[in-house]
Design an enzyme around this catalytic site. Structure first.
Site, mmCIF file in Angstrom:
data_model
loop_
_atom_site.group_PDB
_atom_site.id
_atom_site.type_symbol
_atom_site.label_atom_id
_atom_site.label_comp_id
_atom_site.label_asym_id
_atom_site.label_seq_id
_atom_site.Cartn_x
_atom_site.Cartn_y
_atom_site.Cartn_z
ATOM 1 C CB ALA A 26 1.217 5.146 6.880
ATOM 2 C CG ASN B 10 -1.999 1.020 1.211
ATOM 3 O OD1 ASN B 10 -1.764 2.088 0.564
ATOM 4 N ND2 ASN B 10 -3.249 0.554 1.361
ATOM 5 C CG ASP B 11 1.220 3.035 3.540
ATOM 6 O OD1 ASP B 11 0.171 3.811 3.361
ATOM 7 O OD2 ASP B 11 1.486 2.368 4.673
ATOM 8 C CB VAL B 12 6.033 0.618 -0.509
ATOM 9 C CG1 VAL B 12 6.561 0.652 0.988
ATOM 10 C CG2 VAL B 12 5.194 -0.615 -0.886
ATOM 11 C CB VAL B 13 2.732 0.922 -4.505
ATOM 12 C CG1 VAL B 13 3.613 -0.178 -4.758
ATOM 13 C CG2 VAL B 13 1.416 0.832 -3.934
#
Length: 490
Positions: A455, A414-417
């Site tokens: 996050a 999720n957050d890393v993309v």
């Protein structure tokens, strides 16, 4: 006398070999291909150091020490085999905390032991301590305690205590026992006052004013600071925090090793401290954040970026259509995340990738440096499923390939993309290097629902025109993709 000198030489040689095994083992851990062997090498080094320590001529209570070692080994063996890979980050945090606690306990034993002797013999004398006491050697002859040794003992106890209590909070957060963040007005001021109290008492102790009451107060404030420092940190920052506390534990062990004059502890502690510090810096860089911002920032708090409405809508796709898109693609990049670990879908994902490869599709796996909840988490999961190392690419290597990628399959990440890291200065993750999944021609995201990531930040990728959402449990969705792909060849 000759036998005693020979024995001491043998012990020193064992410590030297153990140190070499620690360093070589750590070196081998830098590559997935040799990491398992590196762990074995370092393990043999630790075994050798323990055996050598038990051979010390003035060692006391060997039976109790061996019993404690056996109990610890049995508990670690049992828990290591039973804990799921999804729970490995919190297990690492817990074990790291135990290391810090052990260093703090050594410091406590030294300080309390000297304080007792000090109170009996010479309340205002420093640095001579009659009946100098050590948790490793027991009561010995009159030995001067140097100011450097006392100062390092206090410093190691402080760092170890912070690592111990802070790691326990990190464990509780990752385990889901605590809210991701716990903040209150004036928190940083309170934290600063608690730290100042711990440091102030520590300095007083280091100047030779050793009393039981002061030693107890010192540890209370040190442990409390570790709790208060970790409570407000968001769950998304836990990988960095765990790495930082790992460095703390190593430094604490090295300092206490100097106090005990144990070379193996000094070398092992410095190696762990240096490696943990380097890893912490690399992870903070991967998130484009300073360590100070991780510890004292507000990452993970609700923000305008997290609450704002993103234009567009999430567009669902059926597993059959998603399978067809990838079956007739030339290049497919699979991006795993913590959601894949929770669903234990790595085996099904690899089975799906193998079917694509058999059809002539070029498949790669893309790993972000902080994917999952600890460094290397995704790499271990993929290795467990049998994915060859040459199909796994780091962020720097894979990002230039996304524009020529036909389909990017995101499962659990999720957050890393999240492209908001590049496009929205108001986003808490703005500036964080990400996998450029949005640049692929088509994106398929496997996700259980429409919620935000760990996050707590909304992801603009899910609303992009080239993105389709395959809703459902990761393992079930991967199984559907496998079935649909097999049906195309039937």
């Amino acid at each position: 006398m000759a036998w005693a000198q020979t024995l001491q030489t043998l012990i020193d040689a064992c410590y030297f070999i153990a140190a070499l095994l620690f360093i070589l083992g750590l070196k081998r851990m830098s590559s997935p291909r040799t990491a398992r062997g590196g762990i074995v090498w370092a393990g043999f080094g630790m075994l050798l150091a323990v055996v050598a320590t038990l051979l010390l001529p003035d060692m006391q209570h060997r039976g109790l020490i061996i019993a404690a070692v056996l109990i610890g080994v049995a508990a670690a063996w049992w828990s290591g085999r039973r804990v799921a890979m999804t729970a490995m980050p919190q297990m690492v945090a817990l074990y790291n905390g135990m290391g810090g606690g052990a260093a703090a306990a050594i410091g406590a034993s030294e300080l309390i032991g000297h304080a007792q002797d000090f109170a009996i013999a010479a309340p205002n004398t420093f640095p001579l301590m009659p009946e100098s006491w050590s948790p490793l050697h027991g009561a010995t002859s009159v030995v001067p305690l140097s100011p450097v040794a006392l100062a390092l003992g206090v410093l190691g106890a402080l760092i170890g205590s912070v690592s111990f209590s802070g790691s326990l909070i990190a464990f509780a957060k990752l385990q889901g026992w605590l809210d991701r963040r716990l903040v209150f007005p004036g928190q940083q001021v309170v934290n600063l006052l608690v730290l100042a109290a711990a440091v102030g008492i520590g300095v007083w102790l280091a100047t030779g004013h050793l009393t039981i009451a002061l030693v107890c107060a010192f540890f209370v404030f040190a442990l409390l600071f570790g709790l208060l420092m970790t409570l407000p940190i968001g769950g998304a920052d836990m990988p960095v925090v765990i790495s930082l506390y790992n460095a703390f534990t190593g430094l604490a062990v090295a300092f206490e090793g100097y106090v005990l004059q144990n070379e193996a502890m000094i070398i092992a502690g410095m190696v762990v401290g240096a490696a943990g510090t380097l890893l912490t810096q690399l992870m903070a860089k991967a998130m484009n954040r300073s360590i100070g911002n991780v510890l004292f920032g507000n990452f993970g708090a609700t923000s305008n970026a997290a609450a704002q409405t993103i234009d567009g809508s999430q567009k669902p796709v059926e597993a059959a259509d998603a399978a067809v898109m990838m079956a007739y693609a030339e290049r497919v990049v699979i991006v795993p995340g913590y959601g894949m670990a929770v669903a234990q879908a790595q085996h099904k994902v690899w089975e799906f990738a193998q079917l694509l490869i058999a059809r002539g599709v070029k498949v790669k796996f893309a790993i972000h440096p902080v994917a999952g909840r600890m460094p290397g988490h995704m790499n271990v999961l993929l290795a467990e499923a049998g994915v060859p190392y040459d199909l796994i690419a780091d962020m720097e290597d894979i990002n230039p390939e996304f524009p020529v990628t036909d389909v990017a399959l995101v499962i659990g990440a999720n957050d890393v993309v999240n492209p908001m890291a590049k496009t929205d200065p108001a986003s808490p993750i703005y500036g964080m290097p990400i996998l450029d999944v949005a640049d692929a021609k088509q994106v398929i995201v496997v996700k259980r629902g429409k919620g935000t990531g760990f996050a707590g930040i909304e992801n603009a990728l899910f609303y992009a025109d080239n993105t389709r959402m395959l809703y459902g449990d990761g393992q079930a969705a991967a199984g559907q993709l496998v079935s649909e792909l097999k049906s195309l060849d039937a």
